[in-house]
Design an enzyme around this catalytic site. Sequence first.
Site, PDB file in Angstrom:
ATOM      1  N   ILE A 137       0.815  -1.219   0.000  1.00  0.00           N
ATOM      2  CA  ILE A 137       0.000   0.000   0.000  1.00  0.00           C
ATOM      3  C   ILE A 137       0.844   1.263   0.000  1.00  0.00           C
ATOM      4  O   ILE A 137       0.349   2.336  -0.318  1.00  0.00           O
ATOM      5  CB  ILE A 137      -1.015   0.070   1.168  1.00  0.00           C
ATOM      6  CG1 ILE A 137      -0.316  -0.023   2.529  1.00  0.00           C
ATOM      7  CG2 ILE A 137      -2.093  -0.992   1.027  1.00  0.00           C
ATOM      8  CD1 ILE A 137      -1.210   0.422   3.682  1.00  0.00           C
ATOM      9  N   GLY A 161       7.725   4.065   1.258  1.00  0.00           N
ATOM     10  CA  GLY A 161       8.292   5.339   1.695  1.00  0.00           C
ATOM     11  C   GLY A 161       9.793   5.361   1.478  1.00  0.00           C
ATOM     12  O   GLY A 161      10.356   4.466   0.833  1.00  0.00           O
ATOM     13  N   ALA A 162      10.416   6.381   2.029  1.00  0.00           N
ATOM     14  CA  ALA A 162      11.861   6.516   1.913  1.00  0.00           C
ATOM     15  C   ALA A 162      12.550   5.367   2.644  1.00  0.00           C
ATOM     16  O   ALA A 162      13.647   4.946   2.292  1.00  0.00           O
ATOM     17  CB  ALA A 162      12.291   7.844   2.498  1.00  0.00           C
ATOM     18  N   GLU A 163      11.885   4.871   3.655  1.00  0.00           N
ATOM     19  CA  GLU A 163      12.480   3.938   4.596  1.00  0.00           C
ATOM     20  C   GLU A 163      12.010   2.504   4.432  1.00  0.00           C
ATOM     21  O   GLU A 163      12.760   1.577   4.652  1.00  0.00           O
ATOM     22  CB  GLU A 163      12.041   4.362   6.014  1.00  0.00           C
ATOM     23  CG  GLU A 163      12.827   5.464   6.602  1.00  0.00           C
ATOM     24  CD  GLU A 163      14.061   4.910   7.242  1.00  0.00           C
ATOM     25  OE1 GLU A 163      13.919   4.072   8.146  1.00  0.00           O
ATOM     26  OE2 GLU A 163      15.162   5.273   6.815  1.00  0.00           O
ATOM     27  N   ALA A 164      10.736   2.371   4.101  1.00  0.00           N
ATOM     28  CA  ALA A 164      10.121   1.061   4.271  1.00  0.00           C
ATOM     29  C   ALA A 164       9.072   0.754   3.216  1.00  0.00           C
ATOM     30  O   ALA A 164       8.546   1.653   2.565  1.00  0.00           O
ATOM     31  CB  ALA A 164       9.472   1.007   5.653  1.00  0.00           C
ATOM     32  N   ILE A 165       8.805  -0.529   3.083  1.00  0.00           N
ATOM     33  CA  ILE A 165       7.678  -0.979   2.268  1.00  0.00           C
ATOM     34  C   ILE A 165       6.548  -1.342   3.224  1.00  0.00           C
ATOM     35  O   ILE A 165       6.789  -1.991   4.246  1.00  0.00           O
ATOM     36  CB  ILE A 165       8.066  -2.217   1.435  1.00  0.00           C
ATOM     37  CG1 ILE A 165       9.151  -1.841   0.430  1.00  0.00           C
ATOM     38  CG2 ILE A 165       6.854  -2.792   0.724  1.00  0.00           C
ATOM     39  CD1 ILE A 165       9.585  -3.001  -0.448  1.00  0.00           C
ATOM     40  N   ASP A 221       9.019  13.181  13.698  1.00  0.00           N
ATOM     41  CA  ASP A 221       8.654  13.414  12.284  1.00  0.00           C
ATOM     42  C   ASP A 221       7.165  13.746  12.207  1.00  0.00           C
ATOM     43  O   ASP A 221       6.380  13.068  11.548  1.00  0.00           O
ATOM     44  CB  ASP A 221       8.987  12.168  11.451  1.00  0.00           C
ATOM     45  CG  ASP A 221       8.912  12.415   9.941  1.00  0.00           C
ATOM     46  OD1 ASP A 221       8.872  13.596   9.526  1.00  0.00           O
ATOM     47  OD2 ASP A 221       8.899  11.434   9.182  1.00  0.00           O
TER      48      ASP A 221
HETATM   49  N1  LIG Z   1      -0.815   1.525  10.693  1.00  0.00           N
HETATM   50  C1  LIG Z   1      -1.125   2.023   9.491  1.00  0.00           C
HETATM   51  N2  LIG Z   1      -2.411   2.060   9.091  1.00  0.00           N
HETATM   52  C2  LIG Z   1      -2.732   2.557   7.878  1.00  0.00           C
HETATM   53  N3  LIG Z   1      -1.850   3.043   6.985  1.00  0.00           N
HETATM   54  C3  LIG Z   1      -0.545   3.047   7.336  1.00  0.00           C
HETATM   55  C4  LIG Z   1      -0.119   2.547   8.603  1.00  0.00           C
HETATM   56  N4  LIG Z   1       1.213   2.659   8.677  1.00  0.00           N
HETATM   57  C5  LIG Z   1       1.605   3.211   7.509  1.00  0.00           C
HETATM   58  N5  LIG Z   1       0.568   3.447   6.684  1.00  0.00           N
HETATM   59  C6  LIG Z   1       0.612   4.050   5.330  1.00  0.00           C
HETATM   60  O1  LIG Z   1       1.904   3.879   4.788  1.00  0.00           O
HETATM   61  C7  LIG Z   1       2.568   5.141   4.608  1.00  0.00           C
HETATM   62  C8  LIG Z   1       4.039   5.026   4.974  1.00  0.00           C
HETATM   63  O2  LIG Z   1       4.183   4.533   6.302  1.00  0.00           O
HETATM   64  P1  LIG Z   1       5.175   5.169   7.347  1.00  0.00           P
HETATM   65  O3  LIG Z   1       5.097   4.364   8.606  1.00  0.00           O
HETATM   66  O4  LIG Z   1       4.908   6.620   7.453  1.00  0.00           O
HETATM   67  O5  LIG Z   1       6.589   4.869   6.673  1.00  0.00           O
HETATM   68  P2  LIG Z   1       7.758   5.809   6.113  1.00  0.00           P
HETATM   69  O6  LIG Z   1       8.827   5.704   7.145  1.00  0.00           O
HETATM   70  O7  LIG Z   1       8.125   5.170   4.831  1.00  0.00           O
HETATM   71  O8  LIG Z   1       7.216   7.201   5.961  1.00  0.00           O
HETATM   72  C9  LIG Z   1       1.803   6.119   5.483  1.00  0.00           C
HETATM   73  O9  LIG Z   1       1.894   7.440   5.025  1.00  0.00           O
HETATM   74  C10 LIG Z   1       0.387   5.563   5.402  1.00  0.00           C
HETATM   75  O10 LIG Z   1      -0.236   5.965   4.190  1.00  0.00           O
HETATM   76 MG   LIG Z   2       5.924   8.423   7.088  1.00  0.00          MG
END
Ligand SMILES: Nc1ncnc2c1ncn2[C@@H]1O[C@H](COP(=O)(O)OP(=O)(O)O)[C@@H](O)[C@H]1O
Ligand SMILES: [Mg+2]
Length: 194
Positions: free
Chosen positions: A5, A8-12, A108
């Site tokens: 779904i 990001g910069a860090e994670a899938i 953040d």
């Molecule tokens: N617990 C969650 N419930 C719903 N959507 C999530 C959740 N965690 C992450 N996401 C979705 O994934 C995206 C990236 O996750 P995030 O934890 O912010 O990682 P990153 O470090 O890559 O920014 C979020 O902006 C959101 O859209």
């Molecule tokens: Mg994030």
Amino acid sequence: MAKEIARGAEAIILKEKSRIIKNRIPKNYRHKEIDEKLRTSRTKREATIISKLPGISPELIRAGKTELEIEYIDGQLLREILTQNPLLAKKIGRKTGIMHDKNIVHGDLTTSNMILDKKKQVRFIDFGLSSISYKTEDKAVDLHLFREAVESKHYTAKKEIWKAFLEGYNPKNKKEILERLEKVEKRGKNKQKY
Ligand SMILES: Nc1ncnc2c1ncn2[C@@H]1O[C@H](COP(=O)(O)OP(=O)(O)O)[C@@H](O)[C@H]1O
Ligand SMILES: [Mg+2]
């Protein structure tokens, strides 16, 4: 089957039923050992902090070395809706105040890391840069990051958003934190000048 779904910069981020799997993937541009340490420590940090914030963060289901299983929060990213609904910032402020009273700083605090859930509660996500801190300075920096994010992503409503945020933000030492925020922002402006 799990479905991707977000990346990001860090994670899938994969979603499966009512949970997500956040997998911090290797970065080839970083030295291998440093990269692994960073991914492991951020994962651990995120797991630790999430467990301290029921109702504010999603629930932690399982923690692996560089992978977390977390409750999926169904709702809308504040990034998509805050400009049109600036008064939602009051809820953001309230949650931020509760978090700061627990001496947790997010690290953040942008609207990409906040979801308005189906019960109309604001929930914070993405705690990989968070930490435990008793320092007024660190809490002020959290506010500064939020304010900068609002300036860049919600420019047309920034005044209303900040006003609503401050109405909701009521930690024990609000006055000191806001005074420190002034200093933090002055410092930033001077840096830009020279
Ligand atoms: N617990 C969650 N419930 C719903 N959507 C999530 C959740 N965690 C992450 N996401 C979705 O994934 C995206 C990236 O996750 P995030 O934890 O912010 O990682 P990153 O470090 O890559 O920014 C979020 O902006 C959101 O859209
Ligand atoms: Mg994030």
